[in-house]
Design a protein around this motif. Structure first.
Motif, short mmCIF file in Angstrom:
data_model
loop_
_atom_site.label_atom_id
_atom_site.label_comp_id
_atom_site.label_asym_id
_atom_site.label_seq_id
_atom_site.Cartn_x
_atom_site.Cartn_y
_atom_site.Cartn_z
N SER A 1 34.30 44.79 40.57
CA SER A 1 34.73 46.17 40.74
C SER A 1 33.55 47.04 41.10
O SER A 1 32.44 46.83 40.64
N GLU A 2 33.82 48.03 41.96
CA GLU A 2 32.79 48.99 42.33
C GLU A 2 33.50 50.24 42.83
O GLU A 2 34.35 50.17 43.71
N ILE B 1 37.04 50.24 44.20
CA ILE B 1 37.42 49.01 44.92
C ILE B 1 37.29 47.85 43.94
O ILE B 1 36.29 47.73 43.25
N HIS C 1 37.86 43.53 43.81
CA HIS C 1 38.17 42.27 44.48
C HIS C 1 38.73 41.35 43.41
O HIS C 1 38.01 40.92 42.51
N ASN D 1 46.51 46.60 52.40
CA ASN D 1 46.06 45.65 51.38
C ASN D 1 45.38 44.46 52.04
O ASN D 1 46.04 43.57 52.56
N THR E 1 41.78 42.63 47.91
CA THR E 1 40.95 43.82 47.75
C THR E 1 41.86 44.99 47.42
O THR E 1 42.71 45.38 48.22
N ARG F 1 42.21 48.88 46.56
CA ARG F 1 41.53 50.15 46.75
C ARG F 1 42.25 51.23 45.96
O ARG F 1 43.47 51.33 46.00
N ARG F 2 41.48 52.03 45.30
CA ARG F 2 42.05 53.14 44.51
C ARG F 2 42.45 54.26 45.45
O ARG F 2 41.63 54.76 46.22
N ARG F 3 43.71 54.66 45.36
CA ARG F 3 44.18 55.80 46.15
C ARG F 3 43.73 57.09 45.46
O ARG F 3 43.58 57.13 44.24
#
Length: 135
Positions: free
Chosen positions: A4-5, A8, A10, A86, A102, A104-106
């Protein structure tokens, strides 16, 4: 393993099946209800589009064209009209393959929403592993 970063993640699962087998199964939208409960309770092809009844309401799911690279990217068009991309990869390994999603934060997502979304994807990947390893 999950990494996590800053918005995002994975999310990864190892599956003891050939990458081609996993790709062939997972790239068929008609199989989504069997392994991706977070996306599809049922799905049907209507006027050339795959329409799913999901926990988010009726959504349209569009996969990337079939390819030899293990790219399972798919767009999900939500009831609001927003489309979420996605990225997903099936990566061959000597002992099967890895599937990497992957997430992704909305922008509107809270920390709890993002965590719940990650938990849902992780559960779906575990189900995909179970379905394919018992087949």
């Amino acid at each position: 393993m999950n990494t996590s970063e800053a918005g995002i993640m994975h999310l990864t699962v190892h599956i003891d099946r050939a990458a081609d087998d996993v790709y062939d199964y997972a790239s068929d939208p008609s199989h989504l209800p069997a392994w991706a409960a977070g996306l599809s309770g049922s799905i049907e092809e209507t006027d050339g589009q795959w329409v799913a009844d999901s926990p988010m309401g009726r959504v349209v799911v569009a996969f990337a064209p079939r390819n030899g690279f293990g790219v399972l990217d798919h767009d999900v068009t939500l009831p609001s009209g927003e489309t979420v991309h996605n990225p997903v990869r099936v990566i061959a390994d000597t002992a099967g393959c890895d599937v990497v999603f992957t997430l992704r934060r909305r922008p509107e997502m809270t920390d709890d929403d993002f965590r719940r979304d990650a938990d849902t994807v992780t559960a779906d990947l575990a189900t995909l592993k179970h379905v394919l390893e018992r087949a």
